[in-house]
Design a protein around this motif. Structure first.
Motif, PDB file in Angstrom:
ATOM      1  N   ALA A 200     -13.250  -5.649 -53.701  1.00 45.67           N
ATOM      2  CA  ALA A 200     -14.674  -5.987 -53.616  1.00 45.67           C
ATOM      3  C   ALA A 200     -14.943  -7.417 -54.036  1.00 45.67           C
ATOM      4  CB  ALA A 200     -15.485  -5.015 -54.476  1.00 45.67           C
ATOM      5  N   PHE A 201     -14.226  -7.933 -55.025  1.00 46.13           N
ATOM      6  CA  PHE A 201     -14.559  -9.234 -55.600  1.00 46.13           C
ATOM      7  C   PHE A 201     -13.624 -10.358 -55.152  1.00 46.13           C
ATOM      8  CE2 PHE A 201     -16.543  -6.176 -58.403  1.00 46.13           C
ATOM      9  CZ  PHE A 201     -17.786  -6.740 -58.660  1.00 46.13           C
ATOM     10  N   VAL A 202     -12.498 -10.023 -54.493  1.00 48.34           N
ATOM     11  CA  VAL A 202     -11.560 -11.059 -54.060  1.00 48.34           C
ATOM     12  C   VAL A 202     -11.265 -10.954 -52.562  1.00 48.34           C
ATOM     13  CG1 VAL A 202      -9.274 -12.077 -54.384  1.00 48.34           C
ATOM     14  CG2 VAL A 202     -10.512 -11.137 -56.352  1.00 48.34           C
ATOM     15  N   LEU A 203     -10.707  -9.829 -52.133  1.00 48.52           N
ATOM     16  CA  LEU A 203     -10.232  -9.712 -50.760  1.00 48.52           C
ATOM     17  C   LEU A 203     -11.378  -9.740 -49.753  1.00 48.52           C
ATOM     18  CD1 LEU A 203      -7.408  -7.007 -51.115  1.00 48.52           C
ATOM     19  CD2 LEU A 203      -7.174  -9.494 -50.946  1.00 48.52           C
ATOM     20  N   TYR A 204     -12.446  -8.986 -49.993  1.00 49.98           N
ATOM     21  CA  TYR A 204     -13.527  -8.957 -49.011  1.00 49.98           C
ATOM     22  C   TYR A 204     -14.235 -10.306 -48.885  1.00 49.98           C
ATOM     23  CZ  TYR A 204     -17.494  -7.390 -46.262  1.00 49.98           C
ATOM     24  OH  TYR A 204     -18.437  -7.264 -45.265  1.00 49.98           O
ATOM     25  N   PRO A 205     -14.560 -10.994 -49.991  1.00 47.19           N
ATOM     26  CA  PRO A 205     -15.180 -12.320 -49.827  1.00 47.19           C
ATOM     27  C   PRO A 205     -14.284 -13.319 -49.090  1.00 47.19           C
ATOM     28  CG  PRO A 205     -15.567 -11.491 -52.040  1.00 47.19           C
ATOM     29  CD  PRO A 205     -14.584 -10.570 -51.394  1.00 47.19           C
ATOM     30  N   LEU A 206     -12.954 -13.135 -49.159  1.00 42.81           N
ATOM     31  CA  LEU A 206     -12.013 -14.050 -48.501  1.00 42.81           C
ATOM     32  C   LEU A 206     -11.513 -13.499 -47.161  1.00 42.81           C
ATOM     33  CD1 LEU A 206      -9.817 -15.112 -51.567  1.00 42.81           C
ATOM     34  CD2 LEU A 206     -11.676 -16.407 -50.497  1.00 42.81           C
ATOM     35  N   ARG A 207     -12.215 -12.542 -46.596  1.00 39.07           N
ATOM     36  CA  ARG A 207     -11.732 -11.870 -45.385  1.00 39.07           C
ATOM     37  C   ARG A 207     -11.537 -12.837 -44.226  1.00 39.07           C
ATOM     38  NH1 ARG A 207     -16.929 -11.077 -46.387  1.00 39.07           N
ATOM     39  NH2 ARG A 207     -18.521 -11.352 -44.754  1.00 39.07           N
ATOM     40  N   ASN A 208     -12.393 -13.820 -44.081  1.00 40.29           N
ATOM     41  CA  ASN A 208     -12.265 -14.762 -42.965  1.00 40.29           C
ATOM     42  C   ASN A 208     -11.065 -15.687 -43.127  1.00 40.29           C
ATOM     43  OD1 ASN A 208     -14.587 -13.765 -41.709  1.00 40.29           O
ATOM     44  ND2 ASN A 208     -15.922 -15.116 -42.905  1.00 40.29           N
ATOM     45  N   VAL A 209     -10.565 -15.790 -44.341  1.00 39.86           N
ATOM     46  CA  VAL A 209      -9.413 -16.661 -44.614  1.00 39.86           C
ATOM     47  C   VAL A 209      -8.104 -15.899 -44.439  1.00 39.86           C
ATOM     48  CG1 VAL A 209      -8.276 -18.078 -46.361  1.00 39.86           C
ATOM     49  CG2 VAL A 209     -10.784 -18.033 -46.217  1.00 39.86           C
ATOM     50  N   ILE A 210      -8.068 -14.664 -44.898  1.00 39.11           N
ATOM     51  CA  ILE A 210      -6.802 -13.915 -44.923  1.00 39.11           C
ATOM     52  C   ILE A 210      -6.562 -13.101 -43.655  1.00 39.11           C
ATOM     53  CG2 ILE A 210      -6.805 -13.807 -47.445  1.00 39.11           C
ATOM     54  CD1 ILE A 210      -7.834 -10.962 -47.261  1.00 39.11           C
ATOM     55  N   HIS A 211      -7.571 -12.872 -42.823  1.00 33.92           N
ATOM     56  CA  HIS A 211      -7.379 -12.091 -41.601  1.00 33.92           C
ATOM     57  C   HIS A 211      -6.925 -12.985 -40.441  1.00 33.92           C
ATOM     58  CE1 HIS A 211     -10.241  -8.589 -42.963  1.00 33.92           C
ATOM     59  NE2 HIS A 211      -9.079  -8.594 -43.580  1.00 33.92           N
ATOM     60  N   PRO A 212      -5.841 -12.644 -39.746  1.00 27.44           N
ATOM     61  CA  PRO A 212      -5.327 -13.463 -38.626  1.00 27.44           C
ATOM     62  C   PRO A 212      -6.112 -13.208 -37.331  1.00 27.44           C
ATOM     63  CG  PRO A 212      -3.906 -11.581 -38.965  1.00 27.44           C
ATOM     64  CD  PRO A 212      -4.962 -11.491 -40.023  1.00 27.44           C
ATOM     65  N   THR A 213      -7.339 -13.648 -37.301  1.00 30.19           N
ATOM     66  CA  THR A 213      -8.211 -13.370 -36.160  1.00 30.19           C
ATOM     67  C   THR A 213      -7.687 -14.012 -34.872  1.00 30.19           C
ATOM     68  OG1 THR A 213     -10.088 -13.283 -37.681  1.00 30.19           O
ATOM     69  CG2 THR A 213     -10.589 -13.477 -35.330  1.00 30.19           C
ATOM     70  N   ALA A 214      -7.245 -15.289 -34.960  1.00 28.09           N
ATOM     71  CA  ALA A 214      -6.775 -16.002 -33.764  1.00 28.09           C
ATOM     72  C   ALA A 214      -5.540 -15.325 -33.164  1.00 28.09           C
ATOM     73  CB  ALA A 214      -6.460 -17.461 -34.110  1.00 28.09           C
ATOM     74  N   LEU A 215      -4.604 -14.937 -34.020  1.00 28.68           N
ATOM     75  CA  LEU A 215      -3.402 -14.255 -33.540  1.00 28.68           C
ATOM     76  C   LEU A 215      -3.757 -12.924 -32.879  1.00 28.68           C
ATOM     77  CD1 LEU A 215      -0.319 -13.962 -33.343  1.00 28.68           C
ATOM     78  CD2 LEU A 215      -0.339 -13.026 -35.679  1.00 28.68           C
ATOM     79  N   ALA A 216      -4.705 -12.195 -33.462  1.00 29.09           N
ATOM     80  CA  ALA A 216      -5.111 -10.904 -32.896  1.00 29.09           C
ATOM     81  C   ALA A 216      -5.766 -11.101 -31.531  1.00 29.09           C
ATOM     82  CB  ALA A 216      -6.070 -10.202 -33.854  1.00 29.09           C
ATOM     83  N   ASP A 217      -6.547 -12.159 -31.368  1.00 32.85           N
ATOM     84  CA  ASP A 217      -7.177 -12.431 -30.070  1.00 32.85           C
ATOM     85  C   ASP A 217      -6.134 -12.705 -28.992  1.00 32.85           C
ATOM     86  OD1 ASP A 217      -9.691 -12.071 -31.117  1.00 32.85           O
ATOM     87  OD2 ASP A 217     -10.010 -14.209 -31.556  1.00 32.85           O
ATOM     88  N   LYS A 218      -5.097 -13.446 -29.338  1.00 33.28           N
ATOM     89  CA  LYS A 218      -4.040 -13.738 -28.374  1.00 33.28           C
ATOM     90  C   LYS A 218      -3.280 -12.472 -27.970  1.00 33.28           C
ATOM     91  CE  LYS A 218      -3.224 -18.481 -29.959  1.00 33.28           C
ATOM     92  NZ  LYS A 218      -2.234 -19.420 -30.574  1.00 33.28           N
ATOM     93  N   LEU A 219      -2.968 -11.627 -28.955  1.00 32.39           N
ATOM     94  CA  LEU A 219      -2.265 -10.381 -28.659  1.00 32.39           C
ATOM     95  C   LEU A 219      -3.098  -9.463 -27.773  1.00 32.39           C
ATOM     96  CD1 LEU A 219      -0.649  -9.515 -32.122  1.00 32.39           C
ATOM     97  CD2 LEU A 219       0.543 -10.219 -30.037  1.00 32.39           C
ATOM     98  N   LEU A 220      -4.389  -9.382 -28.039  1.00 34.12           N
ATOM     99  CA  LEU A 220      -5.258  -8.507 -27.260  1.00 34.12           C
ATOM    100  C   LEU A 220      -5.381  -9.003 -25.818  1.00 34.12           C
ATOM    101  CD1 LEU A 220      -7.063  -6.012 -27.366  1.00 34.12           C
ATOM    102  CD2 LEU A 220      -8.980  -7.500 -27.989  1.00 34.12           C
ATOM    103  N   ALA A 221      -5.436 -10.336 -25.664  1.00 35.53           N
ATOM    104  CA  ALA A 221      -5.512 -10.891 -24.317  1.00 35.53           C
ATOM    105  C   ALA A 221      -4.228 -10.626 -23.535  1.00 35.53           C
ATOM    106  CB  ALA A 221      -5.785 -12.392 -24.394  1.00 35.53           C
ATOM    107  N   ALA A 222      -3.099 -10.646 -24.235  1.00 38.07           N
ATOM    108  CA  ALA A 222      -1.820 -10.416 -23.559  1.00 38.07           C
ATOM    109  C   ALA A 222      -1.573  -8.945 -23.248  1.00 38.07           C
ATOM    110  CB  ALA A 222      -0.682 -10.973 -24.420  1.00 38.07           C
ATOM    111  N   LEU A 223      -1.982  -8.046 -24.168  1.00 39.40           N
ATOM    112  CA  LEU A 223      -1.694  -6.628 -24.009  1.00 39.40           C
ATOM    113  C   LEU A 223      -2.772  -5.872 -23.238  1.00 39.40           C
ATOM    114  CD1 LEU A 223      -0.349  -5.905 -27.618  1.00 39.40           C
ATOM    115  CD2 LEU A 223       0.995  -6.208 -25.539  1.00 39.40           C
ATOM    116  N   GLY A 224      -3.985  -6.347 -23.269  1.00 40.64           N
ATOM    117  CA  GLY A 224      -5.074  -5.665 -22.575  1.00 40.64           C
ATOM    118  C   GLY A 224      -5.947  -4.871 -23.525  1.00 40.64           C
ATOM    119  N   PRO A 225      -7.140  -4.472 -23.063  1.00 41.93           N
ATOM    120  CA  PRO A 225      -8.096  -3.769 -23.939  1.00 41.93           C
ATOM    121  C   PRO A 225      -7.630  -2.393 -24.391  1.00 41.93           C
ATOM    122  CG  PRO A 225      -8.864  -3.793 -21.647  1.00 41.93           C
ATOM    123  CD  PRO A 225      -7.681  -4.701 -21.708  1.00 41.93           C
ATOM    124  N   SER A 226      -6.653  -1.812 -23.723  1.00 39.66           N
ATOM    125  CA  SER A 226      -6.166  -0.500 -24.153  1.00 39.66           C
ATOM    126  C   SER A 226      -5.529  -0.548 -25.534  1.00 39.66           C
ATOM    127  CB  SER A 226      -5.135   0.042 -23.152  1.00 39.66           C
ATOM    128  OG  SER A 226      -5.708   0.231 -21.882  1.00 39.66           O
TER     129      SER A 226
END
Length: 640
Positions: A200-226
């Protein structure tokens, strides 16, 4: 073989002439124990020779002046008043233990018992209170997160939750061999408390820093919406870790830590009396925690613009979880420090359980295939697990569509938890009445019947909701909101029915089986059916999502699968009811015939030439006339 009887003399005549009640000699010991000390005759003068002789053995009955022994042809006087007096004196010299004073009671329960039960009840309440908050919060995090949806849940349960649960239990087993019981409890629970506070006090406030959003977007584009679900596990990995830790709180802290501790310190009698109350208390905790989730979720309405309302709510709820976590550990410390060291408390009398047969997968399948009764019982277990999983995930996807905001979603889940607590509390009270009045078959069929009716309504509103829009609009709701409410009702009933009807019916079904099948059948269901029921629904959903592209596209097929499974469930319950009734009738017949064989033998009159005692009209005891042929003159001496 010798048999012993004693007569009490009556002044003025032969003591064996009075009529009275015959008592078989085996009852002599209890009759003797009930006589007052005053009824024992006073000793006469005795010679040194007689005084030096040993008195009667512990098997001799000392009730008067003479000890009669019946041998093959008759009865002779084998002991004089001196021997009787010596035995009486020896008996009087044995100290009688003082009667234990009854302990103080409060509400009919001894205070020393309450010293254990009240702390255990408070611990259980705090643990269940935390679990409800964590269970509602974990769904909000993974379902409403950006780039995620309810489709993540079946993948998360199969590929993250299950491996971590197995790994945790392996670690717990090793730690239990190294650490003491108290150290093991603290070692397990403190990491949970630390994680929820840190999230609650560390991980969630830093979620935008620690989550690999860009990598996940690339994987989803390559694998498809399924592959939205599997990719979302990587995208919001900290939320998924929270999901797993919340699930483990339920299985580890409740099942392993609390119940393990409770079973160690309570006696069997205490468990019989108070464990059912713990079940009712758990639902009270569910009601209060649901209100707490509702309160913190509505804090967003009081906050100004630009403030993340869900972060504020999350910090408030996790602060409460951490606080109650320390309360749990404090109670545990206090019980070990002040209660268990009290020598006046009754200790646990649990014996080590016999090892259950550990059947492998092959042996389990053989047992399942060999008995129709066990196959039907297995169908109930598997059908329940798959049905609940299929409906729950589909319902949560519609719940996100209706309440996309985390605060709105969490607020609804608070109401849902409160309603579940009330329904379960009520059903636990009604479950016994239903079983007693309507029998096993009706009780076993209530759960699948209601799931079938609510399931048809739920999937009908999803698939054919548009034609119903004008009618639903008159009631102020949309087809989507109606589907959410019907799905909520289905989930509420399924959770309440599990504890009040399904579990008791399932355990009762094992009772009529013979011992071998009872043990092996239960082991087979534990090995094959429980995991299949829990993971079967998730595997079906994963297959559908990957095949049809999304959970929404899979809904018609999931509805059809649910219909087939519930109908199979009803068929198995009906078949099992007939077999259960037949076996129960056979058990009743056997029990009745056994009683008929036992009771007549107890009511038979004493056989001839059997030593008996006769109760005289004056209340004294004497031997029956037909058992004595001789009497010593001393035996008729009047009492002084």
């Amino acid at each position: 073989m010798e048999s012993l009887a004693l007569l009490q003399a009556k002044p003025g005549g032969h003591p064996l002439r009075a009529a009275g009640l015959r008592l078989p000699l085996p009852l002599l010991r209890s009759a003797r124990a009930s006589l007052p000390t005053a009824s024992i005759a006073k000793p006469a003068l005795q010679s040194p020779l007689l005084a030096s002789r040993s008195g009667p053995s512990s098997r001799d009955a000392v009730l008067g002046y003479g000890l009669l022994k019946r041998r093959s042809g008759g009865v002779s006087c084998s002991a004089q008043p001196a021997a009787a007096a010596a035995a009486a004196a020896a008996a009087a010299a044995v100290p009688v233990p003082p009667a234990q004073p009854e302990g103080k009671k409060f509400l009919g329960v001894e205070l020393k018992t309450l010293k254990k039960i009240v702390p255990l009840g408070l611990m259980f309440f705090c643990i269940l209170f935390n679990y409800t908050i964590l269970r509602d919060t974990k769904d909000v995090l993974v379902v409403t997160a950006k780039g995620s949806s309810a489709e993540i849940i079946p993948f998360l349960k199969t590929w993250v939750n299950l491996p971590m649960a197995i790994g945790f239990m392996l670690l717990y087993t090793k730690l239990s061999n190294v650490l003491s019981r108290e150290a093991l409890f603290y070692t397990v629970i403190f990491p949970f408390i630390a994680f929820f506070g840190a999230f609650a006090f560390v991980l969630y406030p830093l979620r935008n820093v620690i989550h690999p959003t860009a990598l996940a977007d690339k994987l989803l584009a390559a694998l498809g919406p399924s592959f939205l679900g599997p990719v979302a596990i990587l995208r919001i990995w900290s939320f998924c870790l929270f999901y797993v830790m919340a699930e483990l709180w339920g299985s580890v802290v409740i099942s392993v830590l609390f119940w393990g501790f409770a079973n160690q310190i309570t006696t069997v009698e205490e468990a019989k009396e108070f464990y059912p109350l713990f079940g009712l208390g758990a639902n009270i905790a569910l009601i209060f925690s649901g209100r707490t989730v509702k309160y913190f979720s509505n804090l967003r309405k009081t906050l100004g613009p630009g403030i993340d309302g869900w972060e504020v709510s999350l910090k408030g709820m996790m602060s409460l979880v951490v606080l109650l976590g320390f309360v749990i550990t404090s109670i545990y410390w206090g019980v070990n420090k002040f209660v268990l060291n009290d020598p006046s408390l009754p200790k646990s009398d649990r014996k080590k359980k016999k090892d259950k047969p550990k059947l492998g997968m092959k042996e389990s399948l053989k047992v399942l295939l060999s008995s129709r009764y066990v196959r039907d019982l297995a169908t109930l277990v598997v059908a329940y697990g798959i049905s609940i999983n299929l409906v729950e995930v589909t319902w949560k996807s519609k719940l996100k569509a209706q309440f996309p905001s985390p605060n709105e979603y969490s607020s609804f889940m608070g109401d849902f938890s409160t309603a579940t607590g009330i329904a379960t509390f009520t059903m636990m009270l009604l479950g016994r009445i239903i079983l007693r009045k309507f029998g096993w078959g009706v009780a076993a069929m209530i759960t699948p019947t209601v799931l079938l009716l609510t399931g048809v309504g739920f999937f009908s509103l999803i698939l054919f909701g548009q034609p119903l829009t004008p009618m639903l609009a008159t009631m102020g709701i949309t087809p989507l909101l109606a589907a959410v409410y019907v799905g909520a009702l289905q989930n509420i009933f399924s959770k309440s029915a599990k504890y009040s009807l399904f579990d008791p019916c399932k355990e009762m079904a094992y009772i009529p089986l013979d011992e071998d099948m009872k043990v092996k059948g239960k082991a087979a269901i534990d090995v094959v059916c429980n995991p299949l029921g829990k993971s079967g629904g998730a595997l079906i959903q994963q297959f559908m999502i990957l095949t049809f592209g999304s959970l929404a596209n899979s809904t018609p097929y999931l509805g059809g699968i649910l219909l087939v499974i519930v109908l199979a469930w009803l068929g198995a319950a009906s078949s099992l009811d007939k077999q259960f009734s037949d076996l129960a009738k056979e058990d009743l017949k056997k029990e009745k015939s056994a009683k008929e064989k036992v009771y007549p033998s107890l009511l038979k009159a004493p056989e001839e030439h059997t030593d008996v005692l006769v109760e005289q009209t004056n209340g004294t005891l004497a031997a029956s006339e037909d058992t004595v042929t001789e009497s010593s003159p001393s035996s008729s001496t009047p009492s002084h």
